[in-house]
Scaffold this motif. Sequence first.
Motif, short mmCIF file in Angstrom:
data_model
loop_
_atom_site.label_atom_id
_atom_site.label_comp_id
_atom_site.label_asym_id
_atom_site.label_seq_id
_atom_site.Cartn_x
_atom_site.Cartn_y
_atom_site.Cartn_z
N ILE A 55 -6.48 2.43 -8.53
CA ILE A 55 -7.29 2.98 -7.43
C ILE A 55 -6.55 2.83 -6.10
N LEU A 56 -5.94 1.66 -5.92
CA LEU A 56 -5.23 1.40 -4.66
C LEU A 56 -4.00 2.29 -4.53
N LEU A 57 -3.26 2.46 -5.62
CA LEU A 57 -2.04 3.28 -5.56
C LEU A 57 -2.40 4.73 -5.22
N ALA A 58 -3.47 5.22 -5.80
CA ALA A 58 -3.88 6.59 -5.49
C ALA A 58 -4.26 6.71 -4.01
N TYR A 59 -4.94 5.68 -3.52
CA TYR A 59 -5.33 5.68 -2.10
C TYR A 59 -4.11 5.67 -1.19
N ILE A 60 -3.11 4.88 -1.57
CA ILE A 60 -1.89 4.79 -0.76
C ILE A 60 -1.20 6.15 -0.67
N VAL A 61 -1.01 6.78 -1.80
CA VAL A 61 -0.32 8.08 -1.81
C VAL A 61 -1.11 9.09 -0.98
N GLU A 62 -2.42 9.07 -1.15
CA GLU A 62 -3.29 9.99 -0.41
C GLU A 62 -3.20 9.73 1.10
N THR A 122 -0.92 0.23 13.56
CA THR A 122 -1.13 1.38 12.69
C THR A 122 -0.08 1.35 11.60
N GLY A 123 -0.24 2.22 10.61
CA GLY A 123 0.77 2.34 9.56
C GLY A 123 0.56 1.35 8.43
N LEU A 124 1.29 1.57 7.36
CA LEU A 124 1.21 0.66 6.22
C LEU A 124 2.61 0.59 5.59
N ASP A 125 3.20 -0.57 5.72
CA ASP A 125 4.54 -0.76 5.19
C ASP A 125 4.45 -1.21 3.73
N LEU B 33 14.46 4.75 3.35
CA LEU B 33 14.38 6.16 2.96
C LEU B 33 13.79 6.38 1.57
N ASP B 34 13.70 5.32 0.76
CA ASP B 34 13.17 5.52 -0.59
C ASP B 34 11.65 5.45 -0.65
N LEU B 35 11.09 4.49 0.06
CA LEU B 35 9.65 4.24 -0.07
C LEU B 35 8.86 5.08 0.93
N LEU B 36 7.58 5.26 0.67
CA LEU B 36 6.70 5.90 1.64
C LEU B 36 6.79 5.14 2.95
N PRO B 37 6.77 5.82 4.09
CA PRO B 37 6.40 7.21 4.31
C PRO B 37 7.54 8.22 4.08
N ALA B 38 8.62 7.84 3.44
CA ALA B 38 9.70 8.80 3.23
C ALA B 38 9.19 10.01 2.44
N LEU B 39 9.73 11.13 2.77
CA LEU B 39 9.41 12.36 2.06
C LEU B 39 9.77 12.16 0.59
N ASP B 40 8.91 12.55 -0.30
CA ASP B 40 9.12 12.36 -1.74
C ASP B 40 9.26 10.88 -2.12
N GLY B 41 8.67 10.01 -1.31
CA GLY B 41 8.76 8.59 -1.63
C GLY B 41 7.68 8.12 -2.59
N TRP B 133 -6.72 -7.61 -2.46
CA TRP B 133 -5.68 -6.57 -2.57
C TRP B 133 -6.17 -5.28 -1.91
N LEU B 134 -7.43 -4.96 -2.13
CA LEU B 134 -7.98 -3.75 -1.48
C LEU B 134 -7.99 -3.93 0.04
N THR B 135 -8.38 -5.12 0.49
CA THR B 135 -8.41 -5.39 1.93
C THR B 135 -7.03 -5.18 2.55
N SER B 136 -5.99 -5.70 1.89
CA SER B 136 -4.63 -5.52 2.41
C SER B 136 -4.27 -4.04 2.48
N THR B 137 -4.69 -3.30 1.48
CA THR B 137 -4.36 -1.88 1.41
C THR B 137 -5.08 -1.10 2.50
N ALA B 138 -6.31 -1.50 2.79
CA ALA B 138 -7.07 -0.81 3.84
C ALA B 138 -6.55 -1.19 5.23
N ASN B 139 -5.91 -2.35 5.33
CA ASN B 139 -5.16 -2.79 6.52
C ASN B 139 -5.80 -2.40 7.85
N THR B 140 -6.99 -2.93 8.09
CA THR B 140 -7.62 -2.63 9.38
C THR B 140 -8.19 -3.89 10.01
#
Lengths: 516, 516
Positions: A55-62, A122-125, B33-41, B133-140
């Motif tokens: 679920i998290l990976l899909a959210y990240i890509v989105e 902002t952003g997510l590394d 350049l490999d990971l997001l936000p890179a294009l095609d990452g 893990w979800l909290t970290s992903t939502a990062n707010t």
Amino acid sequence: LGSPKLGTLQEKGKTQFTFNGSQWNQNFFQVVLDLLPALDGDLKTLNFLQEVVDILLAYIVESFDRSTKVIDFHYPNELLQRNNWELSDEPETLDDILISCRATLKYAIKTAHPRYFNQLSTGLDMVGLAADWLTSTANTNMFTYEVAPVFVLLEYVTLKKMREIIGWENGRGDGIFSPGGAISNMYAMLLARYKMFPEVKEKGMSSVPKLVAFTSEHSHFSIKKGAAALGIGTESVICIKADERWVWIIHSDISHGYVPFFVSATAGTTVYGAFDPLIAISDICKKYGIWMHVDGAWGGSLLMSRKHRWKLNGVERANSMTWNPHKMMAVPLQCSALLVREEGLMQSCNQMHACYLFQQDKHYDLSYDTGDKALQCGRHVDIFKLWLMWRAKGTIGFEAQIDKCLELSEYLYNKIKDREGYEMVFDGKPQHTNVCFWYLPPGLRYVEDKVEKMKRLHKVAPTIKARMMEYGTTMVSYQPQGDKVNFFRMVISNPAATFEDIDFLIEEIERLGQDL
Amino acid sequence: LGSPKLGTLQEKGKTQFTFNGSQWNQNFFQVVLDLLPALDGDLKTLNFLQEVVDILLAYIVESFDRSTKVIDFHYPNELLQRNNWELSDEPETLDDILISCRATLKYAIKTAHPRYFNQLSTGLDMVGLAADWLTSTANTNMFTYEVAPVFVLLEYVTLKKMREIIGWENGRGDGIFSPGGAISNMYAMLLARYKMFPEVKEKGMSSVPKLVAFTSEHSHFSIKKGAAALGIGTESVICIKADERWVWIIHSDISHGYVPFFVSATAGTTVYGAFDPLIAISDICKKYGIWMHVDGAWGGSLLMSRKHRWKLNGVERANSMTWNPHKMMAVPLQCSALLVREEGLMQSCNQMHACYLFQQDKHYDLSYDTGDKALQCGRHVDIFKLWLMWRAKGTIGFEAQIDKCLELSEYLYNKIKDREGYEMVFDGKPQHTNVCFWYLPPGLRYVEDKVEKMKRLHKVAPTIKARMMEYGTTMVSYQPQGDKVNFFRMVISNPAATFEDIDFLIEEIERLGQDL
């Protein structure tokens, strides 16, 4: 005896159990008995966690996909009704838990979205995120080496590196990662007071003369908040205007019987991104023997850039500095450092010698038990995400990321400074990534009555912002300031943003504001 | 233009690039350049994060396995040398990042391990971990509804539920999740002072009479730490011994011209797990008009247990309460709540009206912008893990977990209270899961010289503890207290612990201590 014991459990039927004398349905036991630490819970745990990760990976890509919304906005009462958020006596099933995770993300802000410009953070590394997942998994506390050996060492290594970058000799000094810039600033004020009047720790403010602190007009509200909390009082914080002479004001307060103990210079103000002249301020602090703090929560990260660090020239003369890697360095929230030049001061200022935590007869080097210098007892591990990102990018990676944000900001400034319908809030090129501007819709541009014009202009930014959120296309902050009506404050700290996103923002403001 | 722009990048060869005028090797570009936000990452990001997750999942399963070590202990200098922890200008590769993750976990404490009893916060809840893990992903950030709509609502729902459990009518009141119990206690002291002397916010402590606060002798050190920070002074905190009469002492201080403003009663002391008599204390507070705070950081969770909540009888009379779900409820760190009976007081005490964050002309109900009542500006999202665990377990799940820990603690007490070689530190059955005891090795049991015996006994617990860490088999805390030499303080908050683990602890203490 190896299985988890949960009181007295008696099976009554397929879906009914007697537990501790009461009857409960089977759901209760699904979560408790299926997942670890349940015996044989390994496989079910791995499946459950993997489902959450999917679920998290899909959210990240989105989140990085420009065609998705930054936010699926709903008003509070509406959002309360769109889902069952209530807590009850009885448990949910694991499937319900997954549904709750999906619902939570559906209505969350996508702070990683390339068009999310709303805050300084902002952003997510991706490396930072991985590090934060590891931190949660390690689930420990920073108070002693005993319970966080690696994290304590990494904090030591990283704080030293940050002090080297400030320019303190051999990276010497002290510091701590605190829960945010406001608390870091409060620490600095606390240290300054203790340095001048160590008796305040035991005897309180009644033992010291009337103190006064100075900061610039546009400094962060946490300076006053800290003064209120520490019993100094907000009236004892003198806010100096940009065109006033600090030395004159400080001198005048001294002759009125006040004791100046603390100056907080700002490196990167919240709204304008302005930098106070640190060298000049340090001269005044030296002259009067005042603690010099630099609030670099927002602008401190420019020290990582060879191109921009001159804006903080003089920071090496400071006694302390706040520097939030969770802002311009895009480290996941929360990651704020207070750096202190004098060694040992934090410890003597804050220590209470709790013998149940900081035993003096342990078998290892106690200088790594740093918890007693904190205001907190338990302290969250905020270091690992910064440390791992630093390893992944190197200093030059952070530099490139920061330089790019400043380049985008200059691009925005150049694009709108002479564009029809725009007025800049302050003169000249921004010092940080803050670009402050009014957008005047076509119908407002030629209104002659100044009062009427300002009244209408004041409503433009809030209206466009509300529309942005309803469409979910982008988010940018606005505010009034002094006698200035509401204006947009654009900031760029999102490494995902590109020139195209800046173009989009301008088009979107014009699209949403044309009828106003 | 859709691709990330990172300054001026010119390819020079296969492993050398010119970037912003300098030359760097290819590593730099791998991560950026490999990971997001890179294009095609997308794909590379998913692979990288999945690799990290696989490392974490293996660590989780291992943590619950009794045959693994709780800790692979190394002295600080040795640990510094066992790995390269340094930060450098140049980046590492993604493979190096994975190696760093593995190394960090290798030397971490397994706080989830069923035999880790070292702190009040132990264990690792799988739903809580997923939520983190979800909290970290939502990062707010928690400051406004605008940037954290769901989390702000969940905090609202959860605080209300907690106030209902305290017993405040309809769950009314206020509260906040703060970075730990020490800060929650400091909030309470700040509120008490402001309630009695609202002018202190602007004018500081020089505008108020000499204040005095009361707490019990065995209260947490954060009460004094808070008094030092708030400018009240540690000497103004009167520690009342268990056998002293609070009313007499408070009355005596009043007649000496002090103004008592704050009483902090402890529900579950750190070392003994003792509960102050809340009803009696509330009567005194009522009589003298003093703010009554209950520090239930450790013991507050007993409110969730129908069997044990009587120990907090009277808590509903308090003005505020600290309650840390990250302790006895095993919510991942950090999760501490301050609950306040009076509505609106936190806001008026702490607000600074920063117009760039708390705009008054937003399009939604501003009562959900709760950030201005906090001491922090940015505030980490600590609510989701508690909320999701509560959904998964229901109140009855927490109750079962808590009751089980108390049952284990009683089992330990019964096992050792008459066992040869053990002496209990305090009389009677523990009120919480704290079991405090001395272990006397065979060679020490019949030493007649009392001074010599105490001197040797003082070294027993530290030595056994050091050996536990070196073998990595278990961890339990020890400390001296007053004139009592070092004793073990066993606490049980780990839901993974069983009767067998208690048996193991005793066997291990005897094995490691027999030669002392």
